[in-house]
Design a protein around this motif. Structure first.
Motif, short mmCIF file in Angstrom:
data_model
loop_
_atom_site.label_atom_id
_atom_site.label_comp_id
_atom_site.label_asym_id
_atom_site.label_seq_id
_atom_site.Cartn_x
_atom_site.Cartn_y
_atom_site.Cartn_z
N UNK A 176 0.80 -1.21 0.00
CA UNK A 176 0.00 0.00 0.00
C UNK A 176 0.84 1.27 0.00
N UNK A 177 2.13 1.16 0.31
CA UNK A 177 3.00 2.33 0.27
C UNK A 177 3.95 2.33 -0.91
N UNK A 178 3.84 1.35 -1.79
CA UNK A 178 4.73 1.26 -2.94
C UNK A 178 5.30 -0.14 -3.04
N UNK A 179 6.37 -0.41 -2.30
CA UNK A 179 6.97 -1.74 -2.27
C UNK A 179 7.98 -1.93 -3.38
N UNK A 221 -4.98 3.42 -3.16
CA UNK A 221 -4.30 2.35 -2.42
C UNK A 221 -2.96 1.99 -3.03
N UNK A 222 -2.78 2.25 -4.29
CA UNK A 222 -1.51 1.95 -4.96
C UNK A 222 -0.47 3.03 -4.64
N UNK A 223 -0.07 3.09 -3.39
CA UNK A 223 0.98 4.01 -3.00
C UNK A 223 0.67 4.93 -1.85
N UNK A 224 -0.61 5.02 -1.44
CA UNK A 224 -0.96 5.92 -0.33
C UNK A 224 -1.97 5.28 0.60
N UNK A 225 -2.04 3.96 0.63
CA UNK A 225 -3.08 3.27 1.38
C UNK A 225 -2.77 2.96 2.82
N UNK A 406 1.60 6.43 -6.18
CA UNK A 406 3.06 6.46 -6.01
C UNK A 406 3.65 7.37 -7.09
N UNK A 407 4.11 8.53 -6.68
CA UNK A 407 4.46 9.59 -7.62
C UNK A 407 5.92 9.56 -8.06
N UNK A 452 6.84 4.53 2.54
CA UNK A 452 6.94 3.30 3.32
C UNK A 452 8.02 3.39 4.40
N UNK A 453 8.90 4.36 4.28
CA UNK A 453 9.90 4.60 5.33
C UNK A 453 9.45 5.85 6.11
N UNK A 454 8.39 5.73 6.86
CA UNK A 454 7.84 6.86 7.59
C UNK A 454 8.91 7.54 8.44
N UNK A 455 9.04 8.83 8.27
CA UNK A 455 10.08 9.60 8.96
C UNK A 455 9.41 10.63 9.87
#
Length: 492
Positions: A176-179, A221-225, A406-407, A452-455
């Motif tokens: 959901x965040x890319x992968x 959901x494809x990148x921001x879910x 996912x931009x 996906x690497x929440x900072x």
């Protein structure tokens, strides 16, 4: 990749497409914040097929802990609901609406900021596991299935999904965040293979989204879910051939790190799609090295991998060590996941760390490389630290930036800056060092970071994670969750 030291998607399954409750009564908006008491929590437990764990119960202490122990003292949920299906999740959603509570969704618990463990009610999906091949080039995968289990089950059918190397990350959290991972240049990101999803919405309804039904939700959901829009309980993934992998590694003395990085970045980005690699710099110690690792999907095996390595070494100078190993796809991912017993050693994967990421749309020039090496020399005592660069391009970059949420489709490299320390170690110094790396390299980056690497230290995270896709995502967030039932410091 999901590997922490590197920074390193016919017919739906029964109960998936038929789960939509269109026309059902929408529950009221969240209440004024009156906290539920013991009998009310027990009433929730009675309605669940899964298990509700409260403070003082056996299993609460281990269950409350996030993977990142930096935030262990901030993770004290009022309850942890181990759900077994979408009905359990819907019960939890309705409960939190009734009492005005925040809800966090947790799969493998790998959120870098530990926000999936830091809410009054943690909806844990780790018991919602399972993989089913549908015979039409897709697999139905329940949201909490660990990545190593996904690889194992799909390999029995000779297929895979593009993903990372961390074995215990839940597939939903990754997708959901890319992968991204070792076959992304061939097969794209994990989210690019997401063909559909079952989602419990914040109003309590369960819907299925794909390209025909709720296509805007699928796009988001494809990148921001992650933690936005609803709770994903199952994913329909497009599968790809799990052909053999040839792994290669090479090391240079640290004095040659700058030269090796300068030449590697072009060699890696210009390579064919079936070759993926990363460049790893670890904090100088007694005998520091610069390391390149990578994988060749299919192709000519060890001979072809050696030819590519020879081409790199011809411009970097000789390596102090090199290794090439050809194995089956499954044997390779097992090895990189830490062996066959990794799922039995979950406690070993809990430790304190901090990390940041940045995307690079341009090659690193001489000054950027000098600044990278300079900041790495300033790692605080007692901290283990690394800077890694993962090559992008190939199938990842052929997807338009607005085709999914996912931009980051124009980047050459994704960098991660990572620091960990033993219990009682210098946490503040480590966090400060990661921030120094971020600021030192900011002038050379695209301004974007990997969601996906929440900072938690990133102040401009909205633009950094979502870029030009942010306005559309914010509109969809209001549409699907106007009351912000799903909320955390970096929720849309």
């Amino acid at each position: 990749m999901g590997r922490q030291r590197r920074g390193t998607d016919g017919q739906a399954a029964p109960g998936i497409r038929t789960a939509s409750a269109a026309g059902a009564r929408v529950p009221p908006s969240p209440g004024p914040g009156r906290s539920p008491d013991g009998p009310q929590w027990r009433a929730l437990q009675t309605g669940l097929d899964g298990e509700l764990v409260l403070p003082g119960d056996a299993g609460y202490e281990a269950g409350r802990l996030p993977r990142n122990l930096l935030y262990a003292e901030q993770a004290h949920p009022e309850a942890i609901a181990y759900c077994t299906g979408p009905d359990d999740v819907a019960q939890c959603v309705r409960f939190t609406r009734r009492y005005g509570l925040r809800l966090a969704v947790r799969g493998g618990g790998h959120c870098y900021g530990a926000w999936s463990s830091r809410a009054p009610l943690v909806v844990d999906l780790s018991r919602m596991t399972g993989v089913r091949i549908d015979g039409e080039g897709h697999a139905e995968i329940r949201a909490g299935t660990p990545l190593i289990t996904v690889y194992e089950e799909l390999a029995r059918h000779g297929v895979t999904v593009p993903a990372g190397s961390c074995p215990t990350v839940g597939l939903a959290g990754l997708a959901l965040g890319g992968g991204h991972g070792v076959v992304s240049r061939s097969y794209g990101l994990t989210c690019d293979s997401l063909a559909g999803a079952e989602v419990v919405l914040p109003d309590g309804r369960t819907v299925y989204c794909d390209e025909q039904t709720e296509p805007d939700l699928l796009w988001a959901l494809r990148g921001a879910g992650n933690g936005n829009f609803g709770v994903v309980t199952s994913l329909r993934m497009r599968t790809h051939p799990a052909t053999d992998l040839t792994e290669f590694r090479a090391s240079w003395p640290y004095r040659d790190a700058g030269t090796a990085l300068e030449h590697w970045q072009d060699w890696a980005f210009d390579a064919p799609d079936n070759l993926w690699s990363h460049f790893l710099l670890e904090a100088p110690r007694d005998s520091p090295t610069a390391d390149v690792g990578g994988f060749l999907l299919g192709g000519g095996g060890e001979d072809e991998a050696n030819r590519w390595l020879d081409g790199l070494l011809a411009v970097t100078g000789p390596a102090s060590a090199r290794q090439v190993t050809h194995r089956s796809y499954l044997a390779t991912v097992r090895s990189n996941a830490g062996g066959e017993t990794v799922l039995a050693r979950l406690d070993e994967q809990r430790f304190a760390f901090t990390a940041a990421s940045q995307f690079f749309d341009r090659r690193l020039g001489p000054q950027a490389i000098r600044d990278t090496l300079a900041v790495l020399r300033r790692v605080p005592d007692g901290v283990s630290a690394a800077i890694s660069f993962n090559v992008l391009g190939g199938a990842v970059n052929r997807v338009p930036a607005d085709a999914t949420a996912f931009v980051h489709r124009n980047s050459r490299l994704l960098a991660q800056y990572y620091a960990s320390w033993p219990a009682g170690g210098p946490a503040e110094a480590a966090v400060r060092w990661v921030g120094q790396v971020r600021e030192a390299l900011r002038p050379y980056t695209s301004g974007h970071a990997y969601q996906n690497y929440r900072d938690p230290e990133l102040t401009d995270w909205r633009q950094a994670y979502y870029g030009a896709n942010l306005p559309r995502l914010e509109r969809l967030r209001v549409h699907y969750d106007p009351d912000r039932l799903l909320d955390f410091p970096q929720a849309l």
